[in-house]
Design an enzyme around this catalytic site. Sequence first.
Site, mmCIF file in Angstrom:
data_model
loop_
_atom_site.group_PDB
_atom_site.id
_atom_site.type_symbol
_atom_site.label_atom_id
_atom_site.label_comp_id
_atom_site.label_asym_id
_atom_site.label_seq_id
_atom_site.Cartn_x
_atom_site.Cartn_y
_atom_site.Cartn_z
ATOM 1 N N GLU A 1 4.081 -6.425 1.795
ATOM 2 C CA GLU A 1 3.752 -6.830 0.427
ATOM 3 C C GLU A 1 3.676 -5.640 -0.536
ATOM 4 O O GLU A 1 2.620 -5.358 -1.096
ATOM 5 C CB GLU A 1 2.395 -7.542 0.426
ATOM 6 C CG GLU A 1 2.365 -8.794 1.263
ATOM 7 C CD GLU A 1 0.969 -9.378 1.386
ATOM 8 O OE1 GLU A 1 0.873 -10.602 1.584
ATOM 9 O OE2 GLU A 1 -0.020 -8.626 1.305
ATOM 10 N N PRO A 2 4.771 -4.953 -0.748
ATOM 11 C CA PRO A 2 4.709 -3.814 -1.676
ATOM 12 C C PRO A 2 4.585 -4.283 -3.123
ATOM 13 O O PRO A 2 5.256 -5.228 -3.535
ATOM 14 C CB PRO A 2 6.074 -3.129 -1.465
ATOM 15 C CG PRO A 2 6.982 -4.247 -1.033
ATOM 16 C CD PRO A 2 6.125 -5.186 -0.237
ATOM 17 N N GLY A 3 3.721 -3.644 -3.876
ATOM 18 C CA GLY A 3 3.617 -3.909 -5.306
ATOM 19 C C GLY A 3 3.969 -2.646 -6.057
ATOM 20 O O GLY A 3 5.042 -2.498 -6.649
ATOM 21 N N TYR B 1 -0.171 -1.606 -12.121
ATOM 22 C CA TYR B 1 -1.617 -1.563 -12.371
ATOM 23 C C TYR B 1 -1.980 -0.898 -13.697
ATOM 24 O O TYR B 1 -3.061 -0.340 -13.829
ATOM 25 C CB TYR B 1 -2.363 -0.894 -11.203
ATOM 26 C CG TYR B 1 -2.076 -1.567 -9.878
ATOM 27 C CD1 TYR B 1 -2.534 -2.863 -9.628
ATOM 28 C CD2 TYR B 1 -1.335 -0.935 -8.884
ATOM 29 C CE1 TYR B 1 -2.246 -3.497 -8.422
ATOM 30 C CE2 TYR B 1 -1.047 -1.565 -7.682
ATOM 31 C CZ TYR B 1 -1.506 -2.846 -7.460
ATOM 32 O OH TYR B 1 -1.241 -3.481 -6.278
ATOM 33 N N CYS C 1 -13.718 4.709 -27.723
ATOM 34 C CA CYS C 1 -15.027 5.305 -27.989
ATOM 35 C C CYS C 1 -15.725 5.613 -26.678
ATOM 36 O O CYS C 1 -16.722 4.979 -26.314
ATOM 37 C CB CYS C 1 -15.864 4.352 -28.820
ATOM 38 S SG CYS C 1 -15.063 4.038 -30.367
ATOM 39 N N GLY D 1 0.768 -1.246 0.000
ATOM 40 C CA GLY D 1 0.000 0.000 0.000
ATOM 41 C C GLY D 1 0.786 1.274 0.000
ATOM 42 O O GLY D 1 0.202 2.359 -0.062
HETATM 43 N N1 LLP Z 1 -1.217 -7.051 -0.461
HETATM 44 C C1 LLP Z 1 -2.530 -7.225 -0.672
HETATM 45 C C2 LLP Z 1 -3.246 -8.207 0.118
HETATM 46 C C3 LLP Z 1 -3.190 -6.470 -1.633
HETATM 47 O O1 LLP Z 1 -4.501 -6.642 -1.823
HETATM 48 C C4 LLP Z 1 -2.473 -5.507 -2.388
HETATM 49 C C5 LLP Z 1 -3.134 -4.703 -3.396
HETATM 50 C C6 LLP Z 1 -1.101 -5.382 -2.160
HETATM 51 C C7 LLP Z 1 -0.505 -6.154 -1.172
HETATM 52 C C8 LLP Z 1 -0.235 -4.431 -2.936
HETATM 53 O O2 LLP Z 1 -0.610 -3.106 -2.778
HETATM 54 P P1 LLP Z 1 0.346 -1.956 -3.372
HETATM 55 O O3 LLP Z 1 1.639 -1.974 -2.584
HETATM 56 O O4 LLP Z 1 0.611 -2.285 -4.794
HETATM 57 O O5 LLP Z 1 -0.437 -0.716 -3.206
HETATM 58 N N2 LLP Z 1 -5.660 -1.393 -8.926
HETATM 59 C C9 LLP Z 1 -5.454 -0.446 -7.852
HETATM 60 C C10 LLP Z 1 -4.719 -1.055 -6.689
HETATM 61 C C11 LLP Z 1 -5.396 -2.279 -6.139
HETATM 62 C C12 LLP Z 1 -4.590 -2.883 -5.050
HETATM 63 C C13 LLP Z 1 -5.107 -4.200 -4.689
HETATM 64 N N3 LLP Z 1 -4.357 -4.845 -3.669
HETATM 65 C C14 LLP Z 1 -4.705 0.762 -8.400
HETATM 66 O O6 LLP Z 1 -4.412 0.788 -9.584
HETATM 67 O O7 LLP Z 1 -4.449 1.701 -7.677
#
Ligand code: LLP
Length: 463
Positions: free
Chosen positions: A320-322, A421, A391, A278
């Site tokens: 869990e960084p994405g 994303y 469109c 997050g």
């Molecule tokens: N862990 C869990 C359980 C999650 O559900 C998520 C994201 C992450 C880690 C990674 O979160 P991050 O570090 O990437 O913020 N599509 C949306 C974001 C959805 C996130 C869903 N879960 C966007 O484009 O902002």
Amino acid sequence: MSRSAHPAGPRYADVLPEGHYPAPPADLNALHPRVWSRTVSRNEDGVATVGGLDVKRLAEEFGTPAYFLDEDDFRARCRAWREAFGPDADVFYAGKAFLSRAVVRWLTEEGLNLDVCSAGELATALDAGMPAERIALHGNNKSAEEISRAVEAGVGRIVVDSFQEIVRVAHTAQRAGKRQRVQIRVTVGVEAHTHEFIATAHEDQKFGLPLAGGQAAEAVRRALKLDGLELIGIHSHIGSQIFDTSGFEVAAHRVVGLLREIRDEHGVELPEIDLGGGLGIAYTPDDDPREPQEIATALRAIVERECAAAGLAVPRLSVEPGRAIVGPTAFTLYEVGTVKELPGLRTYVSVDGGMSDNIRTALYDADYSVALVSRTSTADPMLSRVVGKHCESGDIVVRDAFLPADVAPGDLLAVPATGAYCRSMASNYNHALRPPVVVVKDGAARVIVRRETEEDLLRLDVG
Ligand code: LLP
């Protein structure tokens, strides 16, 4: 701000309320390091380069639209997370942000683990050689097949998300003669300061079991009774694109509170907690994200303090960084097709992609920045809206962007911070062909996910 400050711009002051008229950047040609991947700069001709490669050449070779991802930057961010959290913690990259075989190999080499949330992500991880014990399976409604594939592969943990799933995972493991390591996902009741669609720790939503009202404690009771499960910890993910540490700190406090209750009720000290992902990134130079080190220090301090107060041994921490890893490492390169000035309103600059390669602006009202990258310009700033070719009038890539007033068809524009994303949420709307992901490293570029073809589209159409 007075209109005369933007002589070439459309008359935004007429349509935006007072105070909402954004100021143009001091230098339109600047590529701000906060939003561009580390090896992006301009060469002596004013053409932007990534890893030493010029975007005009890249566009010729790989076409547009295309995502260009900086491998060294990705690896550096992995290492920054690992080093910030140290050997007593695990960093799980959230594969939903962007996953491919190459990404899995980089993660494996850099010592990160991987969080997957579908059979497809699991298959990609296993295919590219991520050891199963370093994989976590997530999801609020995992199918029976997803559960059994994960159990059979021997994933390191399944994060269970409902009472039904506790039983399903236990049965699946027992049938396979295994004991599956699980964490229970809880909602801690934090209102994360982010868009409603990506906030996940308040109680009224589909993820997790609430701490309040005792459902989380009840899930622990049930899980501890089942032979097929080894309950290793508690999981909380409060949301996405978050800029302050306070929400994580409250979550850590409440999760440790549950560990204390579990110890008091069952005499068991669970060995792990996961505080999810997050962490926000900079989409525009105004965003000021926290560094992994800052997050790590804050989280460790609160977990240690709370555990000391509760008389608990400090559990192994995972995160869990994405987005924070992959987001800043890529940009999307587009070609301008048309420029439409609507007198008294604004100028629409249409590019050759749009909501099929970046749905985030339409879906979350996300802010992005954009730059003219095939050349520099000394023209005045023109407040523009960069739109796609779909469109749909909501097909907006960058809602309010300053571009040089001489921007013209054939120019290349790049939108930074599109590593997370964007490709992973790309669609075939209007039968668009999803763009390739091209990796740049050491002065060379290679495709890791190729561009879709009409043949790919028609292959699925079997009618
Ligand atoms: N862990 C869990 C359980 C999650 O559900 C998520 C994201 C992450 C880690 C990674 O979160 P991050 O570090 O990437 O913020 N599509 C949306 C974001 C959805 C996130 C869903 N879960 C966007 O484009 O902002």
